[in-house]
Design an enzyme around this catalytic site. Structure first.
Site, PDB file in Angstrom:
ATOM      1  N   CYS A  80       0.772  -1.247   0.000  1.00  0.00           N
ATOM      2  CA  CYS A  80       0.000   0.000   0.000  1.00  0.00           C
ATOM      3  C   CYS A  80       0.799   1.291   0.000  1.00  0.00           C
ATOM      4  CB  CYS A  80      -0.937   0.027   1.222  1.00  0.00           C
ATOM      5  SG  CYS A  80      -1.798  -1.515   1.575  1.00  0.00           S
ATOM      6  N   HIS A 138      -2.295   7.299   4.743  1.00  0.00           N
ATOM      7  CA  HIS A 138      -1.113   6.427   4.645  1.00  0.00           C
ATOM      8  C   HIS A 138       0.045   7.095   3.912  1.00  0.00           C
ATOM      9  CE1 HIS A 138       0.280   1.944   4.309  1.00  0.00           C
ATOM     10  NE2 HIS A 138       0.753   2.567   5.377  1.00  0.00           N
TER      11      HIS A 138
END
Length: 466
Positions: A80, A138
């Site tokens: 990710c 993130h």
């Protein structure tokens, strides 16, 4: 005689100024909006437009049906954090040290995209765009790296790489209350910079925020980054969505499907909102996953080999579709390789936004390629590096070279593999013995590219011991 001439000249200049202002206003008005719909750990075969039979995704499929399905759509990393760093900047993440999933520890500087880089929101802001990120950030938990410090005008979501989906489980006020690993999954959501109490299922709340943003900003150019965390674990879904997937016998697969169903409903609401405000022809919509499907959520990557974390196609080739009504063709497949890197380059190209010359984009504006104006390939090569595992990969044309350091890899792989993806999309047959010169050329290119890159700027995800 001089006075009338002077008066006439002033009038002419005034008229020219008005026309120039009108032209500038028109230019701003026709700048396309950008909507990026990003899913998390979605399997290649888990959307209808890639042949999924057990999960209904009619709204996601609508993007491909009314636009272009990119059958060779790639991300720059199979996990990710680094993948998202490249998408949001349009530059290979290893150029600026986002080489791994970073620590969530908010006291660590550079635990995301460093301030030396400019993301899409920062690139578009001088052109008058309003930007919002919804969902999974993130891209840095350090205070200097959070959305409102990085060009975004709004944020609704969470900072870490994963989160619980049920509001009643969100009991921590802030990352400062984290006492154990994965406690960050239980932090309350952020609305801009304020922690808020919520009531509802996370995916629905994210969709609500995206729809509300379009409602409030449809009269100006905007960038909406819909960064869903579904179907990333934990596998959590409401009874409403589980009931709609009752035909799936495997309990974990049913939860996974229910999570995708929730996203699909949200996508439908977003597309309906664009249509309501007559924005279809003014909005570029990208749909993709941040990496291939994971092994822990029942994702299906068939016919591709491998999963999240792998250098194989199942790790880096993802469901990918783009719609721009009235500009791109509808209902067609585009088979040449494209990349998540191209999202930033496409909107910058179409919005006539300048890019800092010292930070050139690695992506390209896909518009002339997808419309057929340019019949060559958007990319002569796509490159990958897994810094901590000492792995590399390069796709050059239809050939893909994978290099692994066997001493640092516990699985029994060949250290060097070459696959002909045109004949062998499953990467089952290593043909390196038959194409040694081609493999040597790809290896040399990877070595040259690696010399342009830097190491990680922050420790990895497991380093924080609260």
């Amino acid at each position: 005689m001089s006075f009338p001439i002077k008066k006439y000249s002033l009038c002419a200049l005034a008229m020219l100024s008005v026309l120039a202002a009108a032209c500038e206003s028109t230019a701003v008005e026709v700048r396309p909006n950008l909507l990026v719909i990003l899913l998390d750990d979605l399997g290649y075969a888990d959307v209808g437009f890639n042949g999924c039979a057990d999960i209904a995704t009619p709204n996601i499929d609508k993007i491909a049906r009314q636009g272009v399905r990119c059958t060779n759509g790639y991300v720059t990393y199979s996990v990710c954090g680094p993948s998202r760093a490249a998408l949001i900047t349009g530059r290979y993440q290893d150029r600026f040290g986002c080489c791994r999933n970073p620590t969530v520890d908010p006291t660590v500087e550079n635990n995301g995209v460093p301030v030396s880089e400019r993301n899409i929101a920062e690139l578009l802001k001088p052109a008058g765009y309003t930007s919002m990120t919804v969902g999974k950030w993130h891209l840095g938990t350090h205070p200097e790296l959070r959305p409102l410090e990085r060009g975004f005008d709004g944020f609704f979501g969470f900072l870490s790489g994963g989160h619980n989906y049920y509001s009643e489980q969100l009991t921590l006020q802030d990352l400062s209350e984290v006492r154990h690993q994965w406690d960050w999954y239980r932090t309350k959501l952020l609305h801009n910079t304020k922690r808020i109490d919520t009531n509802g299922y996370l995916t629905d709340l994210l969709s609500d925020a995206g729809v509300d943003f379009v409602d409030r900003n449809f009269e100006r150019p905007f960038f909406l980054y819909m960064s869903y965390n579904a179907p990333h674990t934990p596998l959590q879904a409401t009874k409403e969505y589980l009931d709609r997937c009752s035909h799936i016998q495997d309990e974990r697969r049913r939860k996974y499907a229910a999570m995708i169903t929730a996203v699909d409903d949200g996508v439908g609401r977003l597309l309906d909102k664009l249509a309501e405000h007559e924005l279809d022809e003014r909005t570029i919509v990208f749909f993709l996953s941040d990496n291939g499907g994971a092994t822990n959520n029942t994702a299906n990557n068939e016919p591709l080999r491998g999963h999240k974390g792998d250098p194989f196609e199942g790790g880096v080739r993802v469901p990918f579709a783009v719609r721009w009504a009235g500009t791109l063709p509808a209902g067609v497949d585009y088979d040449k390789p494209v990349s998540a890197l191209d999202i930033a380059a496409t909107i910058c190209g179409q919005a006539d936004v300048s890019v800092p010359p010292d930070k050139p984009l690695d992506g390209v504006d896909l518009t002339p390629f997808l419309t057929g104006v340019n019949t060559s390939a958007p990319h002569q090569e796509l490159l990958w590096r897994w810094y901590d595992k000492d792995r590399f990969a390069a796709r050059i044309g239809g050939q893909k070279l994978i290099l692994m350091n066997s001493k640092r890899d516990q699985r029994d792989y060949d250290s060097s593999m070459l696959f002909d993806l045109g004949e062998d999309v499953t990467e089952a047959v290593n043909v390196i013995g038959d194409h040694k010169s081609l493999a040597a050329k790809a290896r040399s290119r990877l070595e040259q590219w690696n010399s342009e890159l830097t190491g990680p700027l922050a420790p990895g995800l497991g380093s924080w011991k609260p």
